[in-house]
Write a protein that holds these residues in place. Structure first.
Motif, mmCIF file in Angstrom:
data_model
loop_
_atom_site.group_PDB
_atom_site.id
_atom_site.type_symbol
_atom_site.label_atom_id
_atom_site.label_comp_id
_atom_site.label_asym_id
_atom_site.label_seq_id
_atom_site.Cartn_x
_atom_site.Cartn_y
_atom_site.Cartn_z
ATOM 1 N N GLY A 9 0.824 -1.203 0.000
ATOM 2 C CA GLY A 9 0.000 0.000 0.000
ATOM 3 C C GLY A 9 0.856 1.251 0.000
ATOM 4 O O GLY A 9 1.951 1.263 0.540
ATOM 5 N N ASP A 10 0.318 2.297 -0.621
ATOM 6 C CA ASP A 10 1.091 3.536 -0.725
ATOM 7 C C ASP A 10 0.151 4.656 -1.162
ATOM 8 O O ASP A 10 -1.049 4.431 -1.377
ATOM 9 C CB ASP A 10 2.220 3.368 -1.741
ATOM 10 N N SER A 17 0.003 3.249 -10.561
ATOM 11 C CA SER A 17 -0.107 1.805 -10.342
ATOM 12 C C SER A 17 0.509 1.413 -9.011
ATOM 13 O O SER A 17 1.429 2.068 -8.515
ATOM 14 C CB SER A 17 0.615 1.048 -11.460
ATOM 15 N N LEU A 18 -0.011 0.340 -8.470
ATOM 16 C CA LEU A 18 0.542 -0.283 -7.271
ATOM 17 C C LEU A 18 0.364 -1.780 -7.385
ATOM 18 O O LEU A 18 -0.559 -2.254 -8.066
ATOM 19 C CB LEU A 18 -0.189 0.198 -6.013
ATOM 20 N N LEU A 80 -2.072 -8.397 -6.159
ATOM 21 C CA LEU A 80 -3.101 -7.615 -6.838
ATOM 22 C C LEU A 80 -2.406 -6.455 -7.526
ATOM 23 O O LEU A 80 -1.934 -5.519 -6.869
ATOM 24 C CB LEU A 80 -4.151 -7.091 -5.853
ATOM 25 N N GLN A 81 -2.306 -6.542 -8.847
ATOM 26 C CA GLN A 81 -1.746 -5.461 -9.638
ATOM 27 C C GLN A 81 -2.850 -4.462 -9.937
ATOM 28 O O GLN A 81 -3.879 -4.830 -10.518
ATOM 29 C CB GLN A 81 -1.154 -5.992 -10.940
ATOM 30 N N MET A 82 -2.639 -3.233 -9.543
ATOM 31 C CA MET A 82 -3.663 -2.197 -9.699
ATOM 32 C C MET A 82 -3.123 -1.108 -10.614
ATOM 33 O O MET A 82 -2.147 -0.434 -10.273
ATOM 34 C CB MET A 82 -4.043 -1.615 -8.338
ATOM 35 N N VAL A 122 -4.227 2.202 0.758
ATOM 36 C CA VAL A 122 -3.988 2.716 -0.599
ATOM 37 C C VAL A 122 -4.688 4.066 -0.698
ATOM 38 O O VAL A 122 -5.892 4.168 -0.450
ATOM 39 C CB VAL A 122 -4.538 1.763 -1.670
ATOM 40 N N THR A 123 -3.932 5.082 -1.030
ATOM 41 C CA THR A 123 -4.491 6.421 -1.171
ATOM 42 C C THR A 123 -4.172 6.949 -2.562
ATOM 43 O O THR A 123 -3.007 6.975 -2.970
ATOM 44 C CB THR A 123 -3.908 7.380 -0.122
#
Length: 126
Positions: A9-10, A17-18, A80-82, A122-123
């Protein structure tokens, strides 16, 4: 018992992307399929993506085409690729594991899952 630990998370800008990771430890033989959920402030926890008993991937409509699951079974890790993140993706993301793998229709049902991680924030800023 099974322990789940999320990471990745970041804070990112819209369009970024995260990749989230969830590693299971403990008696993983008792845990079935895993899934990702998220909870935004003031909202219910909702299913994001997960795996069914036949390893079919299921995604919430809001993330289809942007999020992708992958798994490293040797490491007991679910990713989980976002991509193309949006402000509405801002939430605490939780990893969950079921005692038995769910049918496809139940993959994103919170009540099916027994083990939960602590969550990772996640922000996404617009």
């Amino acid at each position: 018992q099974v322990q789940l630990e999320e990471s990745g998370g970041d804070s990112v800008q819209s369009g970024g992307s995260l990749r989230l990771s969830c590693t299971a430890s403990g008696d993983t033989s008792t845990s079935g399929c895993m899934a990702w959920f998220r909870q935004a402030p003031g909202k219910e926890r909702e299913g994001v993506a997960g795996l069914s008993m036949y390893s079919a991937q299921k995604y919430a409509d809001s993330v289809k085409g942007r999020f992708t699951l992958s798994q490293d079974k040797a490491k007991n890790t679910l990713y989980l690729q976002m991509n193309n993140l949006k402000a509405e993706d801002t939430a605490v993301y939780f990893c969950a594991a079921a005692k038995r793998c769910p049918a496809y229709a139940l993959v994103l049902k919170r009540d099916w899952y027994y083990y939960w991680g602590q969550g990772t924030q996640v922000t996404v800023s617009s």
